[in-house]
Every structure is written in C-alpha cells, then in structure tokens.
Scaffold this active site. Structure first.
Site, PDB file in Angstrom:
ATOM      1  N   CYS A  63       0.650  -1.707   0.328  1.00 10.04           N
ATOM      2  CA  CYS A  63      -0.303   0.067   0.186  1.00 10.04           C
ATOM      3  C   CYS A  63       0.735   1.702  -0.191  1.00 10.04           C
ATOM      4  CB  CYS A  63      -0.832   0.203   1.355  1.00 10.04           C
ATOM      5  SG  CYS A  63      -1.963   1.413   1.372  1.00 10.04           S
TER       6      CYS A  63
ATOM      7  N   CYS B 181      -1.031   1.672  -2.812  1.00 10.90           N
ATOM      8  CA  CYS B 181      -2.551   2.581  -3.180  1.00 10.90           C
ATOM      9  C   CYS B 181      -1.452   4.371  -3.202  1.00 10.90           C
ATOM     10  CB  CYS B 181      -2.654   2.674  -1.691  1.00 10.90           C
ATOM     11  SG  CYS B 181      -3.396   0.966  -1.397  1.00 10.90           S
TER      12      CYS B 181
ATOM     13  N   LYS C 106       0.605   5.086  -6.286  1.00 11.13           N
ATOM     14  CA  LYS C 106      -0.498   5.605  -7.374  1.00 11.13           C
ATOM     15  C   LYS C 106      -1.495   6.637  -6.773  1.00 11.13           C
ATOM     16  CE  LYS C 106      -4.437   4.162  -6.386  1.00 11.13           C
ATOM     17  NZ  LYS C 106      -5.271   3.019  -6.877  1.00 11.13           N
TER      18      LYS C 106
ATOM     19  N   TYR D 226       5.947   4.364   9.643  1.00 16.39           N
ATOM     20  CA  TYR D 226       5.750   3.377   9.998  1.00 16.39           C
ATOM     21  C   TYR D 226       7.596   2.658  11.154  1.00 16.39           C
ATOM     22  CZ  TYR D 226       1.620   2.072   7.169  1.00 16.39           C
ATOM     23  OH  TYR D 226       0.244   2.143   6.891  1.00 16.39           O
TER      24      TYR D 226
ATOM     25  N   TYR E 110      -8.362  -3.531 -11.752  1.00 13.76           N
ATOM     26  CA  TYR E 110      -8.099  -2.522 -11.491  1.00 13.76           C
ATOM     27  C   TYR E 110      -6.862  -1.344 -11.466  1.00 13.76           C
ATOM     28  CZ  TYR E 110     -10.925  -3.516  -6.843  1.00 13.76           C
ATOM     29  OH  TYR E 110     -11.657  -3.307  -6.166  1.00 13.76           O
ATOM     30  N   ILE E 111      -5.549  -2.296 -11.383  1.00 18.47           N
ATOM     31  CA  ILE E 111      -4.506  -1.897 -11.515  1.00 18.47           C
ATOM     32  C   ILE E 111      -4.341  -1.385 -13.639  1.00 18.47           C
ATOM     33  CG2 ILE E 111      -2.108  -2.086 -11.903  1.00 18.47           C
ATOM     34  CD1 ILE E 111      -2.452  -3.819  -8.954  1.00 18.47           C
TER      35      ILE E 111
ATOM     36  N   GLU F 108      -6.720   1.152 -13.777  1.00 18.80           N
ATOM     37  CA  GLU F 108      -5.977   3.029 -12.851  1.00 18.80           C
ATOM     38  C   GLU F 108      -4.779   3.450 -13.879  1.00 18.80           C
ATOM     39  OE1 GLU F 108      -7.376   2.252  -8.297  1.00 18.80           O
ATOM     40  OE2 GLU F 108      -5.477   1.556  -8.865  1.00 18.80           O
TER      41      GLU F 108
ATOM     42  N   ARG G 241      -8.327  -9.008 -22.421  1.00 17.96           N
ATOM     43  CA  ARG G 241      -8.895 -10.266 -22.652  1.00 17.96           C
ATOM     44  C   ARG G 241     -10.159 -10.781 -22.826  1.00 17.96           C
ATOM     45  NH1 ARG G 241      -6.805 -14.584 -18.594  1.00 17.96           N
ATOM     46  NH2 ARG G 241      -8.104 -14.502 -16.778  1.00 17.96           N
TER      47      ARG G 241
ATOM     48  N   ARG H 197     -14.574  -6.852 -14.741  1.00 20.81           N
ATOM     49  CA  ARG H 197     -15.038  -7.919 -14.527  1.00 20.81           C
ATOM     50  C   ARG H 197     -15.216  -8.194 -13.219  1.00 20.81           C
ATOM     51  NH1 ARG H 197     -13.832 -13.404 -13.588  1.00 20.81           N
ATOM     52  NH2 ARG H 197     -11.867 -13.165 -13.709  1.00 20.81           N
TER      53      ARG H 197
ATOM     54  N   HIS I  48     -27.632  20.694  -2.439  1.00 13.95           N
ATOM     55  CA  HIS I  48     -28.414  21.425  -4.048  1.00 13.95           C
ATOM     56  C   HIS I  48     -27.168  22.709  -4.422  1.00 13.95           C
ATOM     57  CE1 HIS I  48     -30.294  21.994  -7.835  1.00 13.95           C
ATOM     58  NE2 HIS I  48     -30.144  23.189  -7.147  1.00 13.95           N
TER      59      HIS I  48
ATOM     60  N   GLU J  77     -26.555  14.827  -5.201  1.00 14.34           N
ATOM     61  CA  GLU J  77     -28.492  15.012  -4.772  1.00 14.34           C
ATOM     62  C   GLU J  77     -28.772  13.512  -5.298  1.00 14.34           C
ATOM     63  OE1 GLU J  77     -30.312  18.468  -5.729  1.00 14.34           O
ATOM     64  OE2 GLU J  77     -28.529  18.596  -7.115  1.00 14.34           O
TER      65      GLU J  77
HETATM   66  P1  NDP Z   1      -7.568  -8.365 -10.487  1.00 16.41           P
HETATM   67  O1  NDP Z   1      -7.614  -9.639 -10.556  1.00 16.41           O
HETATM   68  O2  NDP Z   1      -8.209  -6.900 -10.259  1.00 16.41           O
HETATM   69  O3  NDP Z   1      -6.905  -8.113 -12.328  1.00 16.41           O
HETATM   70  C1  NDP Z   1      -5.939  -8.928 -13.557  1.00 16.41           C
HETATM   71  C2  NDP Z   1      -6.289  -8.651 -14.704  1.00 16.41           C
HETATM   72  O4  NDP Z   1      -5.125  -9.071 -15.443  1.00 16.41           O
HETATM   73  C3  NDP Z   1      -7.846  -9.023 -15.485  1.00 16.41           C
HETATM   74  O5  NDP Z   1      -8.233  -8.009 -16.003  1.00 16.41           O
HETATM   75  C4  NDP Z   1      -7.175 -10.561 -15.666  1.00 16.41           C
HETATM   76  O6  NDP Z   1      -8.501 -10.845 -16.800  1.00 16.41           O
HETATM   77  C5  NDP Z   1      -6.076  -9.957 -16.453  1.00 16.41           C
HETATM   78  N1  NDP Z   1      -5.296 -11.420 -16.192  1.00 16.41           N
HETATM   79  C6  NDP Z   1      -5.631 -11.987 -15.786  1.00 16.41           C
HETATM   80  N2  NDP Z   1      -4.009 -13.144 -15.982  1.00 16.41           N
HETATM   81  C7  NDP Z   1      -4.163 -13.263 -17.253  1.00 16.41           C
HETATM   82  C8  NDP Z   1      -3.485 -13.464 -17.978  1.00 16.41           C
HETATM   83  N3  NDP Z   1      -2.506 -14.787 -17.914  1.00 16.41           N
HETATM   84  N4  NDP Z   1      -3.310 -12.911 -19.661  1.00 16.41           N
HETATM   85  C9  NDP Z   1      -4.026 -11.736 -19.785  1.00 16.41           C
HETATM   86  N5  NDP Z   1      -5.052 -11.354 -18.514  1.00 16.41           N
HETATM   87  C10 NDP Z   1      -4.194 -11.280 -16.929  1.00 16.41           C
HETATM   88  O7  NDP Z   1      -6.072  -7.881 -10.018  1.00 16.41           O
HETATM   89  P2  NDP Z   1      -4.919  -6.372  -9.909  1.00 16.41           P
HETATM   90  O8  NDP Z   1      -3.572  -6.647 -10.620  1.00 16.41           O
HETATM   91  O9  NDP Z   1      -5.703  -4.800 -11.211  1.00 16.41           O
HETATM   92  O10 NDP Z   1      -4.811  -5.937  -8.908  1.00 16.41           O
HETATM   93  C11 NDP Z   1      -4.864  -6.343  -7.756  1.00 16.41           C
HETATM   94  C12 NDP Z   1      -5.876  -6.462  -6.094  1.00 16.41           C
HETATM   95  O11 NDP Z   1      -5.235  -5.603  -5.665  1.00 16.41           O
HETATM   96  C13 NDP Z   1      -7.193  -5.887  -6.837  1.00 16.41           C
HETATM   97  O12 NDP Z   1      -7.893  -7.455  -7.160  1.00 16.41           O
HETATM   98  C14 NDP Z   1      -7.438  -5.653  -6.026  1.00 16.41           C
HETATM   99  O13 NDP Z   1      -8.156  -5.580  -4.375  1.00 16.41           O
HETATM  100  C15 NDP Z   1      -6.532  -4.636  -5.126  1.00 16.41           C
HETATM  101  N6  NDP Z   1      -5.922  -3.362  -6.202  1.00 16.41           N
HETATM  102  C16 NDP Z   1      -7.073  -2.070  -5.837  1.00 16.41           C
HETATM  103  C17 NDP Z   1      -6.917  -1.266  -5.430  1.00 16.41           C
HETATM  104  C18 NDP Z   1      -8.064  -0.502  -5.210  1.00 16.41           C
HETATM  105  O14 NDP Z   1      -8.961  -0.580  -4.264  1.00 16.41           O
HETATM  106  N7  NDP Z   1      -8.155   0.820  -5.718  1.00 16.41           N
HETATM  107  C19 NDP Z   1      -6.044  -1.092  -6.961  1.00 16.41           C
HETATM  108  C20 NDP Z   1      -4.885  -1.607  -6.952  1.00 16.41           C
HETATM  109  C21 NDP Z   1      -4.910  -2.569  -6.736  1.00 16.41           C
HETATM  110  P3  NDP Z   1     -10.614 -11.779 -16.382  1.00 16.41           P
HETATM  111  O15 NDP Z   1     -11.222  -9.904 -15.762  1.00 16.41           O
HETATM  112  O16 NDP Z   1     -10.088 -12.299 -17.449  1.00 16.41           O
HETATM  113  O17 NDP Z   1      -9.719 -12.576 -15.050  1.00 16.41           O
END
Ligand code: NDP
Length: 452
Positions: free
Chosen positions: A43, A48, A51, A99, A178-179, A182, A199, A205, A435, A440
């Site tokens: 984080c 976080c 980022k 920390y 997410y990542i 973002e 993909r 998703r 307002h 709202e």
């Molecule tokens: P996510 O699990 O959110 O997303 C991974 C993405 O990579 C999905 O779109 C997945 O596709 C795709 N993917 C996975 N494997 C492959 C592959 N072999 N080839 C191609 N595409 C692939 O992970 P992130 O790394 O984005 O984030 C990790 C975690 O960190 C999150 O789950 C969240 O909990 C946390 N996070 C939270 C944030 C926030 O609160 N704002 C910000 C950043 C991270 P598919 O959908 O098809 O599985």
C-alpha cells in the site's frame, strides 16, 4: 513454556504493522516483526499511496484544459516526471519512517530480514537467527503475477512503474482489472499514449456491468485506447522498444509493456506446507473466520489469504486477530458490504452487489441515472456521471450503490455508512438533497428504471 516473543509477525505492510502495534500496546506483550523489504508494504511503498499521488499528478492536465475552457488564460507546459518522481521518493521515505517509528514507539522489536517459519512456534531469519513465539502471524501480502508467455520478462509490473527513468511515449498495459485501468488513466493523463489490452469482453470484470461500460467509455473519451477480447502471445525486444504479438497474429510495437494481470499471495518459500498449513490452488493461506490456519499457533491476514485484497480490510483483519488472540474476545472478520473505489478516470465508487449479482439473489428494482455534471457540461465536456441504487423488492433495502463521478471514492465512503446500516430506498428518499451537487441524485431518483 517460555517463548522469546508472544507474537512474531512476518511482513511489515499495513496489516502486519497494525497487528504488531496493537498487540504490543498491552504492557508485557513481547512482539517481534520481520520485514525483508520496506516498511509499509504494498500500500505505502508500491501501491495505493504512490498510485494515488500519480492520479493527482495526472488530473492536472485535464484540469488545465477545463480551466482554459472556463476562461483562464494559461498555457499547459510539459510534465516533469523526474521532478515528480523525486518528490514521490521523498514522500515514501517519509512514510516508511513513520511506520518504523510507530513500531518502535509501541515497543515492537523489528528485524530487517526475510523470515521463514521453521516450526509451529519458531521463525528463522535470513541471517540464521531463530526465535520462538507463542503465536506467529503471517502478513506477507502478495506480488504481481505475469502471464506465462515468451518474453514476459520484458514487461514491467506495477512494482516498477513508480521508478521509471523516463515516461514512455507509448505503453501497452495488459489486463483489465483495478491496476490496469487505473494506470491506463494515470499514464494517459501524464501525456503517454496509453493502450490497454484485455482478454475479456469488458474491463473490470465482476463489477456492475453498466458501471463498467460507463468507466470504459469515459476512459476512452479521455484518450485511453482499449482493445477487448485480445490475448497476448509473446513479447519481443526490438531496437526501439518491444513488439507484441497477439494470438490472432496481430503485431504492434510499444516503448514499454506493463502487465497488470493479477497478484499472487506471497506464501511460497515460507516453510508452510511442511507444517501442514493448507495453501489453496492460487497460493492463498487458508484460514478460518478468525484468521487462524490449520496449525493453531499460526494465523494469517491480508493479501496472503486472498480474501478481500484491500488495505483497510487487512488492517481490520489485523485488529480482529489481536482482539481474538490477545484480548480474549473472539472476533470474526466482517467481510460483508465493503465500500471501495477504483481510481480510474472517471472514478468509480461502489458498495454491495452489482446489478447482476443482486438480481441473481432476489427480485430487485434498479434506480439509475446518467447525466452530464454541471461543472463539465458547462464547457461541453462529454463526461458522464452515473448514480445507481439496487433495491430489494421485498425488504426495500439498498443492496448495492454505484457511483461514477469525480470524487466517487469520497462519496461512496459516506453512502457506505447508510448501506452498511441497512438503509432502505425510502431512508435515502427521506434525506433532503444538497443542491447543486452530483450526489443529490442519490436521494432524488423517484422511479425505478427497471425491475429485475
Ligand atoms: P485483478 O484481479 O483486479 O485483475 C487482473 C486482470 O488481469 C484481469 O482483468 C484478468 O482478466 C487479467 N489477467 C489475469 N491473468 C491474465 C493472463 N494470463 N493474461 C491476460 N490477462 C490476465 O488484479 P490487479 O492486478 O488489477 O489488482 C490486484 C488486486 O489489488 C485487486 O484485486 C484489488 O483487490 C487490489 N487493488 C485495489 C485497488 C483499489 O482499491 N483501488 C487498486 C489496485 C489494486 P480476467 O478478468 O479475464 O480474469
């Protein structure tokens, strides 16, 4: 039997540090903590915090365009990445110091080494020292995973993005979570030609499908190039960057490729399997509702357990662990109705169920509105805001709330209190509108747009 420590924590991220500090606050509780890298964990050091600072940096570019459209006579210059990076590094150093200080002040003994578990009550440091502990807490977090394809080693991950010597002109971000989303927005805002390949059919998703469409549309309007249903086959190094080939044979070159393809729990090499601790197929340490593993003296919290991988959740798991083990007050972790925000541009705040999950659960009413907010419609910006509530037909409770708007993260924290309290749609309606604001609309949606 006497132990060197009452508690030994492995991992100095948000969850581990919180648990160690709180446990050590009780006089006489001896706490040790080992961290092999930097204090603050994902984080603070590579997630976080940096980022969000990059999000802030990236929003000045559209803000300047908007200011000009409002009548300000300004000229946008270039973004000085190295100036920003050096400020960012100083800030992260400062936070790491905070920390370390917190741990010191609470009396936690820290060890800047990798630690492994060498027995039910023993940890071994990389320098060979061994300590006994009545309870061991694993808080080792997670690590970016990259696809198993030729040339994957050429891709960077979110770990490296903060340390680049220069911003690329053209980047490919692989993934749609997410990542990926973002950073596509951040880099686009910083002036990088940002391409995102995912993909699946639509990014993010698992979130509310209508909300995902609005986010994806907004990202594209701002300049991110999104391609869906595309799979990477290989990455090759070429003289001036990297050539990527997808499974259909399509080839393109980029200055940089970043994989944001998920994260894997850091459970490997800790000696856990030998002790009979269960690790699931994704590498997560299996724990019960109290974060206890199959071995009663060993607990685990945070991303290494792959429950809900968010900093505030790891912190809560750490606090619940301390209540359970050190305060004689068994406290299960409440993983229901956790509000969160995705710092995409546009920003997405959410709590509760998606429309798809809510209607699978029970009959619902959907209240939703999309509109152009006052501040940007004034200057002809196409930006759209979404406010959406999913309401149980039987109980009238709000099962899900989805907000896409500037400041959605801030708004969902507030709306989350009501949803967590079990507010009904009529409770929302009883609140007078503020307002003129965007939020709202959350209390003025009169009729459902559909029932499902
Ligand atoms: P996510 O699990 O959110 O997303 C991974 C993405 O990579 C999905 O779109 C997945 O596709 C795709 N993917 C996975 N494997 C492959 C592959 N072999 N080839 C191609 N595409 C692939 O992970 P992130 O790394 O984005 O984030 C990790 C975690 O960190 C999150 O789950 C969240 O909990 C946390 N996070 C939270 C944030 C926030 O609160 N704002 C910000 C950043 C991270 P598919 O959908 O098809 O599985």
């Amino acid at each position: 039997m006497s132990f060197d420590f009452d508690l030994f924590v492995i991992g100095g991220g948000s969850g581990g540090v919180r648990a160690a500090r709180v446990a050590a606050m009780d006089d006489g509780t001896k706490v040790g903590l080992a961290e092999e890298s930097r204090y603050g964990g994902t984080c603070v050091i590579r997630g976080c915090v940096p980022k969000k600072l990059m999000v802030f940096a990236s929003t000045y570019s559209p803000a300047m365009d908007q200011a000009m459209a409002y009548g300000w006579d300004i000229k946008a210059g270039e973004f000085d990445w190295l100036a920003f990076r050096s400020k960012l590094e100083k800030e992260l150093d400062r936070l790491e110091g905070v920390y370390r200080n917190l741990l010191k002040k609470s009396g936690v003994k820290t060890f800047d080494f990798r630690a492994t578990v060498s027995g039910p009550n023993t940890v071994r440091l990389a320098d060979g020292r061994e300590f006994t502990a009545k309870t061991i807490l694993l808080a080792t977090g997670g690590w970016p995973s990259v696809p198993n394809i030729p040339g994957a080693e050429y891709a960077i991950t979110s770990n490296e993005i903060f340390h680049l010597d220069a911003l690329p002109e053209r980047i490919l971000i692989v993934g749609g979570g997410y990542i990926a989303c973002e950073f596509a927005g951040i880099l686009n805002g910083l002036g990088v030609d940002a391409h995102l390949w995912y993909r699946g059919k639509q990014v993010l998703r698992g979130f509310d499908a209508e909300a995902c469409d609005v986010v994806a549309q907004g990202m594209q309007e701002r300049g991110v190039k999104i391609l869906t249903e595309i799979n990477l086959e290989r990455i090759e190094k070429i003289s001036d960057g990297f050539q990527v080939t997808d499974t259909q044979g399509r080839q393109e070159s980029f200055d940089l490729v970043m994989c944001a393809t998920g994260r894997t729990p850091n459970s490997g090499g800790l000696g856990l399997e030998d002790l009979g601790i269960n690790i699931d197929g994704l590498g997560a340490v299996e724990v019960d509702d109290y974060s206890q593993t199959a071995l009663p003296s060993i607990y685990a919290i945070g991303d290494v357990t792959n429950r809900v991988n968010l900093t505030p959740v790891a912190i809560r798991e750490g606090m619940a662990f301390v209540e359970t083990v050190f305060k004689g007050n068994p406290t299960p972790v409440d993983h229901s109705l956790i509000p969160s925000a995705v710092f995409t541009q546009p920003e997405y705040g959410t709590i509760g169920l998606s429309e798809e999950d809510a209607r699978d659960q029970e009959p619902i009413e959907v209240y939703a509105t999309t509109f152009r907010p006052m501040n940007t419609s004034f200057i002809g910006d196409p930006q759209i805001v979404l406010m959406k509530l999913l309401v149980s037909q039987a109980t009238r409770r709000v099962l899900g709330c989805h907000i896409i708007a500037d400041g959605a993260g801030e708004m969902i924290q507030m709306a989350g209190i009501a949803v967590k309290m079990g507010a009904t749609k009529e409770d929302f309606d009883r609140v007078c509108a503020v307002h003129p604001t965007m939020s709202e609309e959350l209390v003025t949606m009169k009729s459902p747009v559909r029932k499902a």
